[in-house]
Design a protein around this motif. Structure first.
Motif, PDB file in Angstrom:
ATOM      1  N   LEU A  62       0.620  -1.151   0.013  1.00  0.00           N
ATOM      2  CA  LEU A  62      -0.037  -0.007   0.011  1.00  0.00           C
ATOM      3  C   LEU A  62       0.819   1.215   0.032  1.00  0.00           C
ATOM      4  O   LEU A  62       0.502   2.351  -0.638  1.00  0.00           O
ATOM      5  N   LEU A  63       1.802   1.149   0.762  1.00  0.00           N
ATOM      6  CA  LEU A  63       2.712   2.267   0.885  1.00  0.00           C
ATOM      7  C   LEU A  63       3.538   2.769  -0.501  1.00  0.00           C
ATOM      8  O   LEU A  63       3.477   3.761  -0.927  1.00  0.00           O
ATOM      9  N   VAL A  64       3.808   1.734  -1.046  1.00  0.00           N
ATOM     10  CA  VAL A  64       4.694   1.572  -2.521  1.00  0.00           C
ATOM     11  C   VAL A  64       3.661   2.306  -3.535  1.00  0.00           C
ATOM     12  O   VAL A  64       4.175   3.009  -4.300  1.00  0.00           O
ATOM     13  N   LEU A  65       2.361   1.609  -3.561  1.00  0.00           N
ATOM     14  CA  LEU A  65       1.384   2.187  -4.401  1.00  0.00           C
ATOM     15  C   LEU A  65       1.070   3.806  -4.255  1.00  0.00           C
ATOM     16  O   LEU A  65       1.401   4.485  -5.111  1.00  0.00           O
ATOM     17  N   ALA A  66       1.153   4.274  -2.799  1.00  0.00           N
ATOM     18  CA  ALA A  66       0.998   5.799  -2.484  1.00  0.00           C
ATOM     19  C   ALA A  66       2.090   6.496  -2.958  1.00  0.00           C
ATOM     20  O   ALA A  66       1.816   7.463  -3.818  1.00  0.00           O
ATOM     21  N   MET A  67       3.142   6.044  -2.934  1.00  0.00           N
ATOM     22  CA  MET A  67       4.414   6.698  -3.052  1.00  0.00           C
ATOM     23  C   MET A  67       4.545   6.788  -4.623  1.00  0.00           C
ATOM     24  O   MET A  67       4.864   8.019  -5.185  1.00  0.00           O
ATOM     25  N   THR A  68       4.426   5.767  -5.348  1.00  0.00           N
ATOM     26  CA  THR A  68       4.665   5.824  -6.964  1.00  0.00           C
ATOM     27  C   THR A  68       3.409   6.573  -7.307  1.00  0.00           C
ATOM     28  O   THR A  68       3.746   7.453  -8.334  1.00  0.00           O
ATOM     29  N   ALA A  69       2.515   6.593  -6.990  1.00  0.00           N
ATOM     30  CA  ALA A  69       1.294   7.422  -7.349  1.00  0.00           C
ATOM     31  C   ALA A  69       1.769   8.922  -7.123  1.00  0.00           C
ATOM     32  O   ALA A  69       1.624   9.808  -8.020  1.00  0.00           O
ATOM     33  N   ALA A  70       2.086   9.433  -6.053  1.00  0.00           N
ATOM     34  CA  ALA A  70       2.430  10.611  -5.553  1.00  0.00           C
ATOM     35  C   ALA A  70       3.635  11.196  -6.231  1.00  0.00           C
ATOM     36  O   ALA A  70       3.344  12.232  -6.743  1.00  0.00           O
ATOM     37  N   LEU A  71       4.388  10.290  -6.700  1.00  0.00           N
ATOM     38  CA  LEU A  71       5.671  10.884  -7.257  1.00  0.00           C
ATOM     39  C   LEU A  71       5.338  10.826  -8.995  1.00  0.00           C
ATOM     40  O   LEU A  71       6.438  11.186  -9.554  1.00  0.00           O
ATOM     41  N   GLY A  72       4.362  10.144  -9.528  1.00  0.00           N
ATOM     42  CA  GLY A  72       3.911  10.139 -10.731  1.00  0.00           C
ATOM     43  C   GLY A  72       4.999   9.089 -11.537  1.00  0.00           C
ATOM     44  O   GLY A  72       4.941   9.145 -12.727  1.00  0.00           O
ATOM     45  N   GLU A  96      -9.327   3.764  -2.574  1.00  0.00           N
ATOM     46  CA  GLU A  96      -9.442   4.643  -1.588  1.00  0.00           C
ATOM     47  C   GLU A  96      -7.938   5.225  -1.306  1.00  0.00           C
ATOM     48  O   GLU A  96      -7.989   6.499  -0.948  1.00  0.00           O
ATOM     49  N   LEU A  97      -6.955   4.556  -1.345  1.00  0.00           N
ATOM     50  CA  LEU A  97      -5.581   5.145  -1.473  1.00  0.00           C
ATOM     51  C   LEU A  97      -5.377   6.337  -2.332  1.00  0.00           C
ATOM     52  O   LEU A  97      -4.593   7.473  -2.026  1.00  0.00           O
ATOM     53  N   LEU A  98      -6.079   6.161  -3.432  1.00  0.00           N
ATOM     54  CA  LEU A  98      -6.097   7.456  -4.311  1.00  0.00           C
ATOM     55  C   LEU A  98      -6.763   8.557  -4.017  1.00  0.00           C
ATOM     56  O   LEU A  98      -6.269   9.831  -4.293  1.00  0.00           O
ATOM     57  N   PHE A  99      -7.679   8.404  -3.133  1.00  0.00           N
ATOM     58  CA  PHE A  99      -8.457   9.672  -2.472  1.00  0.00           C
ATOM     59  C   PHE A  99      -7.372  10.128  -1.498  1.00  0.00           C
ATOM     60  O   PHE A  99      -7.366  11.433  -1.377  1.00  0.00           O
ATOM     61  N   GLN A 100      -6.613   9.517  -0.834  1.00  0.00           N
ATOM     62  CA  GLN A 100      -5.422   9.971   0.145  1.00  0.00           C
ATOM     63  C   GLN A 100      -4.304  10.661  -0.538  1.00  0.00           C
ATOM     64  O   GLN A 100      -3.905  11.627  -0.359  1.00  0.00           O
ATOM     65  N   VAL A 101      -4.036  10.159  -1.756  1.00  0.00           N
ATOM     66  CA  VAL A 101      -2.939  10.607  -2.464  1.00  0.00           C
ATOM     67  C   VAL A 101      -3.485  12.091  -2.994  1.00  0.00           C
ATOM     68  O   VAL A 101      -2.798  12.904  -2.984  1.00  0.00           O
ATOM     69  N   ALA A 102      -4.719  12.174  -3.657  1.00  0.00           N
ATOM     70  CA  ALA A 102      -5.155  13.426  -3.871  1.00  0.00           C
ATOM     71  C   ALA A 102      -5.198  14.540  -2.753  1.00  0.00           C
ATOM     72  O   ALA A 102      -4.835  15.569  -3.067  1.00  0.00           O
ATOM     73  N   ALA A 103      -5.658  14.173  -1.623  1.00  0.00           N
ATOM     74  CA  ALA A 103      -5.590  15.117  -0.589  1.00  0.00           C
ATOM     75  C   ALA A 103      -4.457  15.605  -0.176  1.00  0.00           C
ATOM     76  O   ALA A 103      -4.210  16.749   0.195  1.00  0.00           O
ATOM     77  N   TYR A 104      -3.487  14.422  -0.090  1.00  0.00           N
ATOM     78  CA  TYR A 104      -2.132  14.866   0.359  1.00  0.00           C
ATOM     79  C   TYR A 104      -1.006  15.210  -0.658  1.00  0.00           C
ATOM     80  O   TYR A 104      -0.020  15.957  -0.179  1.00  0.00           O
ATOM     81  N   CYS A 105      -1.397  14.849  -1.784  1.00  0.00           N
ATOM     82  CA  CYS A 105      -0.066  14.929  -2.879  1.00  0.00           C
ATOM     83  C   CYS A 105      -0.504  15.662  -4.133  1.00  0.00           C
ATOM     84  O   CYS A 105       0.164  16.287  -4.847  1.00  0.00           O
ATOM     85  N   GLY A 106      -2.073  15.906  -4.160  1.00  0.00           N
ATOM     86  CA  GLY A 106      -2.467  16.735  -5.201  1.00  0.00           C
ATOM     87  C   GLY A 106      -3.252  15.939  -6.390  1.00  0.00           C
ATOM     88  O   GLY A 106      -3.108  14.649  -6.413  1.00  0.00           O
ATOM     89  N   ALA A 107      -4.230  16.648  -6.881  1.00  0.00           N
ATOM     90  CA  ALA A 107      -5.305  15.925  -7.750  1.00  0.00           C
ATOM     91  C   ALA A 107      -4.375  15.412  -8.836  1.00  0.00           C
ATOM     92  O   ALA A 107      -4.827  14.226  -9.322  1.00  0.00           O
ATOM     93  N   PRO A 108      -3.643  16.016  -9.566  1.00  0.00           N
ATOM     94  CA  PRO A 108      -2.857  15.708 -10.808  1.00  0.00           C
ATOM     95  C   PRO A 108      -2.352  14.308 -10.687  1.00  0.00           C
ATOM     96  O   PRO A 108      -2.458  13.568 -11.511  1.00  0.00           O
ATOM     97  N   ALA A 109      -1.557  13.966  -9.648  1.00  0.00           N
ATOM     98  CA  ALA A 109      -1.017  12.703  -9.338  1.00  0.00           C
ATOM     99  C   ALA A 109      -1.941  11.579  -9.134  1.00  0.00           C
ATOM    100  O   ALA A 109      -1.965  10.572  -9.616  1.00  0.00           O
ATOM    101  N   ALA A 110      -3.296  12.033  -8.450  1.00  0.00           N
ATOM    102  CA  ALA A 110      -4.244  10.798  -8.385  1.00  0.00           C
ATOM    103  C   ALA A 110      -4.874  10.450  -9.473  1.00  0.00           C
ATOM    104  O   ALA A 110      -5.228   9.538  -9.841  1.00  0.00           O
ATOM    105  N   ILE A 111      -5.034  11.700 -10.145  1.00  0.00           N
ATOM    106  CA  ILE A 111      -5.923  11.526 -11.471  1.00  0.00           C
ATOM    107  C   ILE A 111      -5.089  10.527 -12.420  1.00  0.00           C
ATOM    108  O   ILE A 111      -5.662   9.901 -13.223  1.00  0.00           O
ATOM    109  N   SER A 112      -3.759  11.228 -12.502  1.00  0.00           N
ATOM    110  CA  SER A 112      -3.028  10.141 -13.335  1.00  0.00           C
ATOM    111  C   SER A 112      -2.694   8.745 -13.094  1.00  0.00           C
ATOM    112  O   SER A 112      -2.984   7.911 -14.002  1.00  0.00           O
TER     113      SER A 112
END
Length: 127
Positions: A62-72, A96-112
């Motif tokens: 889960l952490l790797v998924l969040a970090m790789t999404a956040a970093l693009g 659900e993880l992508l909602f967290q990414v959007a909130a804390y790392c930005g919508a563009p990262a989560a949308i991508s």
């Protein structure tokens, strides 16, 4: 050079999480520098998975998924999303993880990441 116990453990974890087919495709090069690079990456990235501690492989996934999404790093995000059956992470948890990414790392990262995830799921569900 003799293989270290850490490298052996990291290789085993990488195979357990990503599968033999993927790992074999990444380690097939015979170029010595490419082999050294793979060993380095395996030790660094997968060695941390084998160090013990309170995080389970599922938590680490889960952490790797969040970090790789956040970093693009969407190629890696897709790779780790495809490992879900082996990590115990569900589709709903990644959503659900992508909602967290959007909130804390930005919508563009989560949308991508969401776009990549949607395409991956379409491929997976057709197979």
């Amino acid at each position: 050079m003799e293989e270290s116990e850490q490298l052996r453990a990291a290789r085993a974890m990488r195979r357990a999480m990503l599968g033999d087919e993927y790992v074999d495709s990444q380690t097939a090069e015979t170029d010595p520098v490419a082999q050294q690079f793979q060993d380095h990456i395996t030790t660094q990235a997968w060695g941390v998975w084998t160090r013990g501690g309170p995080l389970s492989p599922r938590d680490r996934s889960l952490l790797v998924l969040a970090m790789t999404a956040a970093l693009g790093r969407l190629e890696e995000f897709k790779l780790h999303a495809s490992a879900m059956p082996r990590t115990g992470v569900t589709d709903e948890e990644i959503d659900e993880l992508l909602f967290q990414v959007a909130a804390y790392c930005g919508a563009p990262a989560a949308i991508s990441a969401r776009r990549v995830l949607k395409a991956y799921r379409a491929e997976r569900d057709q197979a």
